[in-house]
Design a protein around this motif. Structure first.
Motif, short mmCIF file in Angstrom:
data_model
loop_
_atom_site.label_atom_id
_atom_site.label_comp_id
_atom_site.label_asym_id
_atom_site.label_seq_id
_atom_site.Cartn_x
_atom_site.Cartn_y
_atom_site.Cartn_z
N THR A 289 0.80 -1.13 -0.22
CA THR A 289 -0.08 -0.13 -0.14
C THR A 289 0.86 1.27 0.03
N GLY A 290 0.21 2.33 -0.69
CA GLY A 290 1.35 3.38 -0.59
C GLY A 290 2.56 3.17 -1.69
N ALA A 291 2.22 2.28 -2.77
CA ALA A 291 3.25 1.67 -3.47
C ALA A 291 4.15 2.98 -4.27
N ASP A 315 -2.42 2.27 -4.45
CA ASP A 315 -2.02 3.71 -4.28
C ASP A 315 -3.31 4.54 -4.89
N HIS A 316 -3.55 5.39 -4.03
CA HIS A 316 -4.91 6.51 -4.27
C HIS A 316 -4.47 7.69 -5.36
N SER A 317 -2.93 7.69 -5.44
CA SER A 317 -2.57 8.85 -6.42
C SER A 317 -2.50 8.43 -7.98
N GLU A 318 -3.07 8.64 -8.68
CA GLU A 318 -3.12 8.13 -10.17
C GLU A 318 -1.75 8.31 -10.67
N LEU A 319 -1.05 9.75 -10.56
CA LEU A 319 0.43 9.88 -11.11
C LEU A 319 1.33 8.89 -10.43
N PRO A 339 -1.23 -2.79 -10.81
CA PRO A 339 -1.50 -1.48 -10.31
C PRO A 339 -3.09 -1.54 -9.96
N VAL A 340 -3.25 -1.15 -8.73
CA VAL A 340 -4.63 -1.12 -8.20
C VAL A 340 -4.90 0.56 -7.74
N LEU A 341 -5.52 1.14 -8.41
CA LEU A 341 -5.95 2.62 -7.98
C LEU A 341 -7.06 2.54 -7.06
N GLY A 342 -6.92 3.04 -5.80
CA GLY A 342 -7.93 2.86 -4.79
C GLY A 342 -7.16 3.38 -3.42
N SER A 343 -8.20 3.50 -2.52
CA SER A 343 -7.87 3.96 -1.02
C SER A 343 -7.95 2.71 -0.15
N ILE A 344 -6.89 2.80 0.69
CA ILE A 344 -7.10 1.73 1.96
C ILE A 344 -8.24 2.01 2.83
N CYS A 345 -8.74 3.13 2.74
CA CYS A 345 -10.30 3.47 3.55
C CYS A 345 -11.50 2.57 2.85
N ASP A 346 -11.29 2.32 1.69
CA ASP A 346 -12.32 1.47 0.85
C ASP A 346 -12.46 0.07 1.38
N ALA A 365 2.61 0.75 3.72
CA ALA A 365 3.33 2.06 3.83
C ALA A 365 2.31 3.13 3.40
N ALA A 366 1.29 2.91 3.02
CA ALA A 366 0.14 4.22 2.74
C ALA A 366 -0.04 4.84 4.14
N ALA A 367 0.05 6.30 4.03
CA ALA A 367 -0.07 7.25 5.19
C ALA A 367 0.16 8.65 4.70
N TYR A 368 -0.50 9.52 5.36
CA TYR A 368 -0.29 10.87 5.26
C TYR A 368 0.85 11.12 6.23
N LYS A 369 1.90 11.90 5.90
CA LYS A 369 3.03 12.02 6.91
C LYS A 369 3.43 13.46 7.02
N HIS A 370 3.08 14.36 6.02
CA HIS A 370 3.46 15.90 6.46
C HIS A 370 2.88 16.36 7.71
N LEU A 371 3.59 16.77 8.60
CA LEU A 371 3.24 17.08 9.99
C LEU A 371 2.39 18.51 9.97
N PRO A 372 2.87 19.38 9.17
CA PRO A 372 1.88 20.56 9.30
C PRO A 372 0.57 20.57 8.64
N LEU A 373 0.52 19.92 7.14
CA LEU A 373 -0.69 19.61 6.49
C LEU A 373 -1.55 18.85 7.18
N VAL A 374 -1.07 17.74 8.01
CA VAL A 374 -1.89 16.75 8.71
C VAL A 374 -2.57 17.54 9.83
N GLU A 375 -1.73 18.25 10.55
CA GLU A 375 -2.06 19.17 11.75
C GLU A 375 -3.29 20.13 11.22
N CYS A 376 -3.23 20.54 10.09
CA CYS A 376 -4.15 21.56 9.44
C CYS A 376 -5.45 20.70 9.05
#
Length: 626
Positions: A289-291, A315-319, A339-346, A365-376
């Motif tokens: 996940t988060g490939a 991965d949920h990001s097409e690019l 390749p599977v385009l999708g979210s781990i929340c589905d 390995a799929a996760a949001y990791k950028h501290l300021p962005l997740v804080e907001c």
């Protein structure tokens, strides 16, 4: 004795010796020219009468030699241009001899001085080349172990590389390999050129230590394919850009921070120390996940060598998914890639993928990791990092996946921010399932900042240095643990092979690195000076901007100091407490309710209740205010 003389003589003394040797070549060359010229009878009386001529040639010739800077040419740099200067010197000596000869008797035929010039060139160049080979091979490098290098690519870049390495005391270019059939079996730059099919035999027979790819015009995918094949032979591989690219045109190259990775890490790298893991993933069906992310994509690359049955890229990001799938197609050969385009929340998508492809191993390995962005964006961060982990971990247990490995972060240890808390909750989800799973072995791997990953401090500093600064730092005392992407991916794979259930694996990462020191190293490594109070004329300033919301001064890797060993001395197994089944169920129920209602305050209340908070948080908040 020779080594003592070579290392203790001053540069001026060495130049004097060179001048004396050149002067000694004058009578030798003149005598040889007289012998080769059949019209002149060589007698002792003739040679005696020629002493003034040779003296005049020696004095005037020394002046010409100094004018041409011939004595200043170092032996290990004596090549084509040095020989050209020696030829000019020999020609000048011949002309001087012919002119001075007209003032003396007996007269010597003019053709003698033409022969003299040619012979002098040969003699003067020969003693330099011979002396250079003797000093390099029998004095300076005697008994010294030199790295033996195979150069892949006998074109212009390869030839330039070999020419540069010939003067290096630590590296020895041994042989060329090239795909061009017209070059194979030929000798280029003094080295034999072989076909790529002979590489394995060459590495063994010639004791090659490193392979350098000197083909900058080759497509990146092709270079990666070659590098992968060579690494499987157990040989270190490096790619070399063209020398024109190294110099660059116009602005400086983007690589503005030539600081070694060991300096940035504060320790030696561990890629070579971490053992292989092929046995644990060979012929397995693996879901990543988060490939398309930094860690996920490196996991994909390293798994190729393990020869799995198939790799499913989620991965949920097409690019991001497109890029990693394209790269893997070029590298993986006949390996099955999905390749599977999708979210781990589905939940439906996740269960379908696990069932359809009969997945044996999940690398999460799929996760949001950028501290300021997740804080907001706390709700989005908690949904992806916590609920997504719960969804895929539950599904993995229900369908009977053999192993599930969660990629976590040092920010999960006594977090002071939403991102760290979300990763700690994800760890608690996996630890809870580990206590209630009969067939699936759940484990986690925790590490610090990854050099070169998206959003990491190194690319940010590079960008800031490249545009002339300032380099921004949140606090002068901030420290962080660092590791390479290769180390991080290998640690994840090792965690899966060592896992017994509920494990938290931590890499011995040495001492944390002060970020202020890192910024200074990168500025100075780019050839700039730091501007501060002590050096107001410096070029780039390090600007303190203040800690961001939720940011720690010092990260930690362990919640509890209790540690267990693993089969590798650089990898430790942490013993940490976790929530009971009822506590975990209540925490997830409250968190889902907060997320579904988009109630950020309620979500943070769940964090405050169930996640152990850092004892330093109040002090950090005070530091932010001040």
């Amino acid at each position: 004795m020779f080594y003592y003389l070579a290392t203790t003589l001053t540069r001026l003394q060495k130049r004097a010796i060179f001048v004396i040797l050149d002067i000694l070549m004058i009578p030798l060359a003149l005598f040889a020219a007289l012998l080769l010229n059949g019209s002149t009878e060589v007698q002792l009386s003739l040679l005696t009468n020629l002493v003034p001529l040779m003296g005049a040639m020696a004095v005037l010739g020394t002046g010409v030699s100094i004018y041409l800077s011939i004595p200043r040419i170092k032996l290990n740099a004596y090549e084509t241009r040095g020989i050209i200067r020696t030829a000019l010197h020999g020609t000048a000596l011949g002309i001087i001899g012919a002119v001075v000869n007209m003032l003396f008797t007996p007269s010597i035929p003019g053709e003698v001085f033409f022969i003299f010039s040619l012979f002098y060139l040969v003699a003067s160049a020969s003693w330099r080349i011979a002396l250079r080979q003797f000093l390099l091979n029998y004095v300076y490098r005697k008994g010294q172990r030199r790295m033996r290098v195979l150069v892949y690519g006998a074109g212009r870049t390869g030839q330039q590389l070999v020419a540069a390495l010939r003067t290096d005391d630590a590296i020895l270019p041994v042989v060329f390999v090239d795909d061009n059939p017209t070059l194979q079996t030929n000798v280029v730059a003094g080295l034999q050129v072989h076909a790529p099919s002979q590489i394995k035999e060459l590495i063994t027979r010639l004791a090659i230590d490193r392979v350098v790819l000197a083909m900058p015009s080759l497509p990146q995918a092709r270079q990666s394919r070659i590098a992968l094949d060579l690494r499987e032979l157990g040989c270190e591989v490096h790619a070399l850009p063209s020398f024109a690219e190294l110099v660059g045109q116009g602005e400086m190259s983007k690589q503005v921070t030539p600081v070694s990775l060991d300096d940035l890490l504060g320790r030696n790298r561990l890629e070579t120390e971490l053992p292989g893991v092929s046995h644990a993933y060979s012929d397995r069906r693996i879901l990543i996940t988060g490939a398309g992310g930094s860690i996920g994509s490196e996991l994909c690359r390293q798994l190729i060598a393990c020869r799995p049955h198939c790799i499913v890229l989620l991965d949920h990001s097409e690019l991001a998914l497109y890029n990693i799938e394209k790269e893997m197609r070029d590298l993986a050969g006949d390996l099955t890639l999905v390749p599977v385009l999708g979210s781990i929340c589905d939940d439906d998508t996740v269960r379908q993928v696990l069932t359809k492809y009969k997945i044996d191993v999940v690398l999460h390995a799929a996760a949001y990791k950028h501290l300021p962005l997740v804080e907001c964006n706390a709700i989005a961060g908690l949904r992806n990092n916590v609920i997504g982990t719960k969804v895929i971990a539950d599904a993995a247990r229900d369908v009977g996946v053999e192993r599930f490995i969660l990629v976590s972060s040092d920010k999960a240890v006594r977090p002071t921010n939403v991102m760290g808390a979300s990763k700690r909750l994800a760890e608690l989800v996996v630890q809870d399932l580990a206590t209630r799973s009969a067939n699936t072995r759940f484990s986690m791997v925790r590490f610090g900042n990854v050099l070169g990953s998206s959003g990491s401090v190194i690319p940010l500093f590079e960008e800031q240095i490249g545009r002339g600064g300032p380099v921004t730092l949140t606090h002068g005392s901030v420290t962080r643990y660092f590791m390479t992407i290769a180390e991080a991916a290998r640690l994840v794979l090792l965690a899966g092979s060592f896992a017994r259930g509920g494990d938290v694996f931590v890499l011995d990462m040495g001492d944390p690195v002060p970020i202020h020191k890192l910024a200074r190293q990168m500025i100075e490594g780019a050839g700039h000076t730091v501007r501060d109070a002590a050096h107001p004329d410096g070029e780039i300033e390090i600007m303190i901007t203040g800690l961001r919301p939720g940011e720690k001064l010092h990260e930690e890797l362990l919640i509890s100091p209790d540690m267990l060993t693993t089969p590798h001395n650089k990898i430790l197994r942490a013993q940490e407490s976790y929530l009971s089944e009822i506590e975990m169920a209540n925490a997830m129920k409250d968190l889902r309710r907060a997320i579904d209602s988009l109630d950020e305050d309620a979500a943070k209340a769940v964090i405050a209740r169930w996640v152990e908070r850092s004892a330093d948080e109040d002090r950090i908040e005070d530091a932010q205010i001040s």
